[in-house]
Design an enzyme around this catalytic site. Structure first.
Site, mmCIF file in Angstrom:
data_model
loop_
_atom_site.group_PDB
_atom_site.id
_atom_site.type_symbol
_atom_site.label_atom_id
_atom_site.label_comp_id
_atom_site.label_asym_id
_atom_site.label_seq_id
_atom_site.Cartn_x
_atom_site.Cartn_y
_atom_site.Cartn_z
ATOM 1 N N PHE A 186 0.814 -1.221 0.000
ATOM 2 C CA PHE A 186 0.000 0.000 0.000
ATOM 3 C C PHE A 186 0.845 1.267 0.000
ATOM 4 C CE2 PHE A 186 0.005 2.371 4.014
ATOM 5 C CZ PHE A 186 0.727 1.537 4.858
ATOM 6 N N LYS A 187 2.111 1.142 0.385
ATOM 7 C CA LYS A 187 2.961 2.341 0.448
ATOM 8 C C LYS A 187 3.138 2.998 -0.923
ATOM 9 C CE LYS A 187 5.301 1.080 4.686
ATOM 10 N NZ LYS A 187 4.703 -0.264 4.942
#
Ligand SMILES: *Cc1c(COP(=O)(O)O)cnc(C)c1O
Length: 478
Positions: A118-119
């Site tokens: 998700f980063k």
């Protein structure tokens, strides 16, 4: 929109978004937050629903970010969002899609970016913002960071090819998964410098602090950071809370809950901001692994950071964190934005005692009601069982971090309120745990086939700050 620090600074108001974009901590050691959260009403949410449906995620991102950024011309900000969020960068044109699971749960897919975690969603925007702002200033930036896994690769894939930006990323030699190493070390780009340090993650972190703490050195080489306390990363994440809510609901007052696997309070802090803005969020369910610093706080009111020795190495390693670097932002809001109290807790009490306790306070007593937070932790055995159960019931394979979220979410599902679990990585990143759970290797998306066979680009370095400094100097030539 002006920004202020959780510890009360700056004395003179007037910091805009681009002033804090390239900064980490505020000068007083606090974290930046907007002076107030913009409020959204049903009308605006209805407009956003239409915008997402007709023009897509980048347009929604532009609309949400416009509320926080008033020092970039509108058309430029739109361009930045379109370059960050499109289907040449992410695996689907939806950017963030949702899938319904058994038992009232939904998954919000946050792992469609280039490094499958998700980063990427925040880092891709940051890369575009950095290039834009450095270009305006005619400046350069050398990002210096340490990573034990997902942050380093997300930063490198977002910053490579961005004019004016170089990345020096320290990793503990031999301690990341083979896949994570290959993701970073296969990058063949003179502006990306991978460094394998003889030591553990904390040694890497200490080297970064020592080099950046030498202010003359820091200035000469224009050193900067991309750590998770950066406000631009956080506000980028607010967008996917809005998008996931829009994709799961049909009416503009329909409430959902989110369950978020966390260690650093980075992801869920954006959920907190979305809720403060008035996005119809019921509960924010915080899920930790065996490293339960945050779960303990939300259950008991006592915040006690752990030492490295007390931090367990788990099967959800990206949450093996002993100190939650974004947590101060939430405490600031919890305490009614009383900067003097925040300063006392984080600048005096925590360094002195390693802990503070809000259990007897009216603020803690009203926390669940006012802010919607609840929490729990998962064990390794529970994560394995969850991976097996979701695979059997829904035919979907989830990674151990997402499994932590699903396991904890089940404790808090309420009839009529969809519970959205944020999927934080693809299972391919944590293949060994998947094999342990179901006995088969996870599918490998085409982009990652053969990754481990590519030539490696990495410099070995002793655990020595002078060696790091001379490496940086030899690359920047200054
Ligand atoms: C970074 C990371 C997390 C934890 O993120 P927080 O900032 O602690 O919320 C969870 N899962 C994965 C896969 C990650 O990479």
């Amino acid at each position: 929109m002006r920004y202020l620090s959780t510890r009360g600074g700056p004395d003179s108001p007037g910091l805009g978004f681009c002033d804090i974009l390239l900064e980490g901590l505020a000068p007083d050691g606090g974290l930046f937050l907007p002076e107030s959260y913009p409020r959204v009403d049903a009308q605006l949410l209805a407009r956003w629903r239409n915008l997402l449906a007709t023009e897509g995620y980048a347009a929604l991102a532009h609309a949400v970010l416009s509320l926080y950024i008033d020092d970039i011309p509108d058309a430029d900000l739109r361009g930045i969002c379109e370059r960050a969020y499109n289907d040449t960068v992410f695996s689907s044109p939806e950017i963030v899609g949702v899938t319904e699971l058994d038992g009232g749960l939904w998954l919000a897919h946050l792992s469609g970016g280039p490094t499958a975690a998700f980063k990427d969603l925040a880092m891709q925007l940051l890369g575009q913002l950095f290039e834009y702002e450095l270009g305006r200033r005619g400046a350069e930036l050398n990002i210096l960071g340490a990573t034990s896994g997902d942050t380093g690769s997300a930063a490198e894939y977002a910053m490579r090819g961005r004019a004016g930006v170089r990345v020096f990323m320290l990793t503990p030699a031999g301690r990341m998964t083979p896949f994570q190493q290959a993701q970073m070390f296969s990058l063949d780009d003179p502006a990306i410098v991978n460094i394998a340090v003889e030591g553990v993650f904390d040694d890497c972190q200490d080297l970064v602090k020592a080099a950046a703490g030498d202010l003359e050195f820091k200035q000469r080489h224009s050193l900067g950071a991309v750590n998770s306390i950066n406000w631009a990363r956080l506000v980028a994440q607010v967008v996917y809370y809005v998008a996931a809510w829009l994709r799961v609901t049909t009416a503009d007052d329909q409430r959902v809950s989110f369950c978020v696997p966390t260690g650093n309070f980075g992801n869920i802090c954006a959920g907190h901001v979305a809720r403060m803005m008035g996005v119809p969020i019921d509960s924010l369910v915080l899920a930790t692994n065996e490293n339960n610093v945050l779960d303990e706080f939300f259950r008991t009111g006592s915040y006690r950071v752990r030492s490295s020795a007390e931090t367990h190495a788990t099967s959800s390693p990206s949450m093996d964190i002993s100190k939650a670097s974004n947590f101060e932002r939430f405490v600031f809001d919890l305490l009614g934005r009383d900067a003097a109290r925040v300063r006392e807790l984080f600048a005096v009490k925590l360094p002195q005692d390693g802990c503070f306790d809000l259990s007897g306070t009216p603020e803690f007593a009203g926390l669940r009601e006012r802010f919607g937070f609840v929490s729990a932790a998962s064990s390794h055995a529970e994560r394995l069982a969850t991976i097996r159960a979701v695979h059997a019931a829904d035919g979907i394979l989830v990674d151990p971090h997402t499994a932590d979220g699903i396991r904890v979410a089940r404790d808090f599902v309420r009839p009529g309120v969809p519970m959205i679990v944020t999927e934080t990585a693809l299972p391919v990143k944590f293949a060994a745990t998947i094999v342990e759970a179901i006995g088969i290797e996870p599918d490998r998306p085409a982009a990652f086939v053969g990754l481990e066979d590519l030539p490696r680009h990495v410099v070995d370095l002793p655990n020595d700050v002078e060696a790091l400094k001379s490496l940086i100097a030899s690359v920047t030539g200054r």
